[in-house]
Motif scaffolding. Structure first.
Motif, PDB file in Angstrom:
ATOM      1  N   ALA A 190      57.262  42.098 -25.008  1.00  0.00           N
ATOM      2  CA  ALA A 190      58.147  41.167 -25.716  1.00  0.00           C
ATOM      3  C   ALA A 190      57.417  40.325 -26.771  1.00  0.00           C
ATOM      4  N   LEU A 191      56.207  40.743 -27.149  1.00  0.00           N
ATOM      5  CA  LEU A 191      55.485  40.035 -28.195  1.00  0.00           C
ATOM      6  C   LEU A 191      55.550  40.846 -29.485  1.00  0.00           C
ATOM      7  N   ASP A 192      55.529  40.157 -30.625  1.00  0.00           N
ATOM      8  CA  ASP A 192      55.550  40.893 -31.885  1.00  0.00           C
ATOM      9  C   ASP A 192      54.202  41.591 -32.088  1.00  0.00           C
ATOM     10  N   VAL A 193      54.176  42.523 -33.044  1.00  0.00           N
ATOM     11  CA  VAL A 193      53.030  43.422 -33.190  1.00  0.00           C
ATOM     12  C   VAL A 193      51.750  42.653 -33.495  1.00  0.00           C
ATOM     13  N   THR A 194      51.828  41.621 -34.312  1.00  0.00           N
ATOM     14  CA  THR A 194      50.631  40.853 -34.667  1.00  0.00           C
ATOM     15  C   THR A 194      50.041  40.159 -33.451  1.00  0.00           C
ATOM     16  N   VAL A 195      50.920  39.538 -32.645  1.00  0.00           N
ATOM     17  CA  VAL A 195      50.436  38.845 -31.445  1.00  0.00           C
ATOM     18  C   VAL A 195      49.919  39.855 -30.432  1.00  0.00           C
ATOM     19  N   GLN A 196      50.575  41.012 -30.326  1.00  0.00           N
ATOM     20  CA  GLN A 196      50.077  42.056 -29.430  1.00  0.00           C
ATOM     21  C   GLN A 196      48.637  42.427 -29.766  1.00  0.00           C
ATOM     22  N   ALA A 197      48.367  42.628 -31.037  1.00  0.00           N
ATOM     23  CA  ALA A 197      47.011  42.997 -31.455  1.00  0.00           C
ATOM     24  C   ALA A 197      46.008  41.904 -31.086  1.00  0.00           C
ATOM     25  N   GLN A 198      46.402  40.648 -31.224  1.00  0.00           N
ATOM     26  CA  GLN A 198      45.501  39.550 -30.883  1.00  0.00           C
ATOM     27  C   GLN A 198      45.232  39.506 -29.379  1.00  0.00           C
ATOM     28  N   ILE A 199      46.288  39.722 -28.568  1.00  0.00           N
ATOM     29  CA  ILE A 199      46.126  39.708 -27.116  1.00  0.00           C
ATOM     30  C   ILE A 199      45.224  40.860 -26.672  1.00  0.00           C
ATOM     31  N   LEU A 200      45.404  42.035 -27.259  1.00  0.00           N
ATOM     32  CA  LEU A 200      44.564  43.179 -26.898  1.00  0.00           C
ATOM     33  C   LEU A 200      43.114  42.957 -27.284  1.00  0.00           C
ATOM     34  N   GLU A 201      42.895  42.289 -28.407  1.00  0.00           N
ATOM     35  CA  GLU A 201      41.526  41.960 -28.802  1.00  0.00           C
ATOM     36  C   GLU A 201      40.890  41.015 -27.782  1.00  0.00           C
ATOM     37  N   LEU A 202      41.686  40.058 -27.281  1.00  0.00           N
ATOM     38  CA  LEU A 202      41.187  39.173 -26.227  1.00  0.00           C
ATOM     39  C   LEU A 202      40.806  39.979 -24.984  1.00  0.00           C
ATOM     40  N   MET A 203      41.633  40.967 -24.629  1.00  0.00           N
ATOM     41  CA  MET A 203      41.347  41.811 -23.468  1.00  0.00           C
ATOM     42  C   MET A 203      40.012  42.537 -23.627  1.00  0.00           C
ATOM     43  N   ARG A 204      39.801  43.097 -24.806  1.00  0.00           N
ATOM     44  CA  ARG A 204      38.552  43.834 -25.036  1.00  0.00           C
ATOM     45  C   ARG A 204      37.341  42.915 -24.995  1.00  0.00           C
ATOM     46  N   ASN A 205      37.527  41.654 -25.369  1.00  0.00           N
ATOM     47  CA  ASN A 205      36.410  40.711 -25.392  1.00  0.00           C
ATOM     48  C   ASN A 205      36.090  40.133 -24.020  1.00  0.00           C
ATOM     49  N   LEU A 206      36.978  40.354 -23.033  1.00  0.00           N
ATOM     50  CA  LEU A 206      36.764  39.741 -21.720  1.00  0.00           C
ATOM     51  C   LEU A 206      35.459  40.207 -21.087  1.00  0.00           C
ATOM     52  N   ARG A 207      35.160  41.507 -21.212  1.00  0.00           N
ATOM     53  CA  ARG A 207      33.958  42.001 -20.543  1.00  0.00           C
ATOM     54  C   ARG A 207      32.691  41.518 -21.210  1.00  0.00           C
ATOM     55  N   THR A 208      32.726  41.285 -22.535  1.00  0.00           N
ATOM     56  CA  THR A 208      31.521  40.813 -23.213  1.00  0.00           C
ATOM     57  C   THR A 208      31.360  39.306 -23.072  1.00  0.00           C
ATOM     58  N   THR A 209      32.476  38.577 -23.139  1.00  0.00           N
ATOM     59  CA  THR A 209      32.391  37.112 -23.078  1.00  0.00           C
ATOM     60  C   THR A 209      32.292  36.601 -21.652  1.00  0.00           C
ATOM     61  N   TYR A 210      33.092  37.195 -20.745  1.00  0.00           N
ATOM     62  CA  TYR A 210      33.151  36.706 -19.369  1.00  0.00           C
ATOM     63  C   TYR A 210      32.579  37.688 -18.350  1.00  0.00           C
ATOM     64  N   GLY A 211      32.264  38.905 -18.784  1.00  0.00           N
ATOM     65  CA  GLY A 211      31.756  39.901 -17.848  1.00  0.00           C
ATOM     66  C   GLY A 211      32.797  40.404 -16.878  1.00  0.00           C
ATOM     67  N   SER A 212      34.073  40.336 -17.255  1.00  0.00           N
ATOM     68  CA  SER A 212      35.168  40.698 -16.357  1.00  0.00           C
ATOM     69  C   SER A 212      35.509  42.177 -16.458  1.00  0.00           C
ATOM     70  N   SER A 213      36.019  42.706 -15.346  1.00  0.00           N
ATOM     71  CA  SER A 213      36.675  44.007 -15.345  1.00  0.00           C
ATOM     72  C   SER A 213      38.173  43.761 -15.421  1.00  0.00           C
ATOM     73  N   VAL A 214      38.909  44.756 -15.924  1.00  0.00           N
ATOM     74  CA  VAL A 214      40.341  44.562 -16.154  1.00  0.00           C
ATOM     75  C   VAL A 214      41.122  45.755 -15.621  1.00  0.00           C
ATOM     76  N   LEU A 215      42.180  45.479 -14.871  1.00  0.00           N
ATOM     77  CA  LEU A 215      43.192  46.470 -14.535  1.00  0.00           C
ATOM     78  C   LEU A 215      44.388  46.168 -15.423  1.00  0.00           C
ATOM     79  N   LEU A 216      44.605  46.998 -16.434  1.00  0.00           N
ATOM     80  CA  LEU A 216      45.635  46.767 -17.436  1.00  0.00           C
ATOM     81  C   LEU A 216      46.848  47.627 -17.127  1.00  0.00           C
TER      82      LEU A 216
END
Length: 345
Positions: A190-216
């Motif tokens: 339910a997010l517009d395409v621009t916000v979707q891209a920003q959220i996905l970029e945050l997801m990709r940065n989680l492992r480098t910034t926080y060292g997290s694993s993700v179940l997407l």
């Protein structure tokens, strides 16, 4: 530990089953789900609505408390079985070591408290911070998530924020205690395409910034292609196919996986007038056929598919398994011109 000994997975799920009892009948919702997630890995859990993705995540978090629910199997997180932990230990672990981004932040947030208060509370409970320290960290987290004017936003209620800002606030709360594992349930819905891209970029940065694993968890194969290291495809509560994202997209072995990929518009070459669609819909849990659950919708169904369920695990490559009789019989997925199950990659 020897240098060449592989590290154990962060989360290892084996034979997870969730069933409900209704009018004396046991109805399986998800059956024999198995997967593992390594450190800093992003695993995509994909499938249509009703395939069991969210139920799987809720079971792992211990959030299914409806009467008549039975959860079996194991989910070992750093040596501890999440499904067997006492409630007190599970509550201490949730939010601190394993966090979840819920599908709809509007309903996940409590409407009568401000965004900042709700993030503050988690920090005070799990990190033992003072009120002032918690608020300072909350403002810092909102800023890291790209929320404009985070100090004022922290004092606003969920209904006063846009969908994109609510989603960022939800991610900030999930990351507030630096969890090792983040479960993200349809974070871009339910997010517009621009916000979707920003959220996905945050997801990709989680492992480098926080060292997290993700179940997407998602139904969008395009999101999986951009974000995930490996992919698990669910259909009607069962694993259809699993493997690395690169291998699964390049060589789909299950007709359902191929049909999902066929629904993605091609990035090059001639554009089709219409995208292929899978006929029909997934069966209700109490109406699953005896054989393969996908057989009524599959363009490659034959006699072997109908009398019995497909094999649970048929290895077609390193780390690539499929539950389908075609690879089990040594037959490749047959291409069919104009078929709705022909992948468009």
């Amino acid at each position: 530990m020897l240098a060449n000994t592989p590290a154990p997975p962060l989360l290892e799920v084996r034979d997870l089953c969730v069933s409900f009892t209704s009018r004396g009948q046991v109805i399986p919702i998800v059956e024999n789900i198995s997967f593992s997630i390594g450190d800093r890995e992003i695993l995509g859990l994909v499938g249509e609505s009703g395939s069991g993705k969210s139920i799987t995540a809720m079971a792992l978090m211990g959030l299914i408390d409806a009467p008549g629910v039975h959860v079996t199997g194991s989910a070992r997180f750093r040596g501890r079985d999440l499904l067997a932990l006492p409630d007190r230990q599970l509550r201490a672990l949730r939010g601190r070591e394993v966090a979840m981004i819920f599908q709809d932040p509007m309903t996940a947030f409590t409407p009568v408290y401000t965004i900042g208060w709700q993030i503050d509370e988690q920090l005070r409970v799990h990190q033992r911070l003072s009120r002032r320290q918690a608020r300072a960290r909350t403002v810092e987290l909102l800023g890291e998530m790209g929320v404009p004017d985070p100090a004022n936003t922290a004092n606003r209620y969920p209904h006063q924020l846009s969908g994109g800002l609510r989603q960022r606030a939800m991610i900030a709360m999930a990351l507030s205690c630096n969890p090792s594992l983040l479960i993200a349930d349809e974070p871009t819905t339910a997010l517009d395409v621009t916000v979707q891209a920003q959220i996905l970029e945050l997801m990709r940065n989680l492992r480098t910034t926080y060292g997290s694993s993700v179940l997407l968890i998602t139904h969008d194969m395009g999101v999986v292609a951009e974000t995930c290291d490996s992919t698990l495809v669910l259909y009607s509560g069962r694993v259809a196919e699993t493997g690395t994202t690169r291998d699964l997209f390049a060589h789909p072995q299950h007709p359902y996986t191929a049909a999902l990929l066929a629904s993605i518009p091609p990035m090059s070459g001639p554009r089709p007038d219409r995208l292929p669609a899978i006929p029909g819909g997934p069966p209700q849990p109490m109406e699953r056929p005896v054989g393969c659950a996908f057989a009524p919708r599959c363009a490659h169904t034959h006699a072997t598919c109908l009398p019995a369920p497909p094999p649970r695990f048929c290895t077609v490559g390193p780390g690539h398994t499929v539950a389908c009789v075609l690879p089990a019989e040594g037959a490749p997925l047959p291409p069919r011109s104009g078929s709705s199950t022909s992948p468009v990659l």
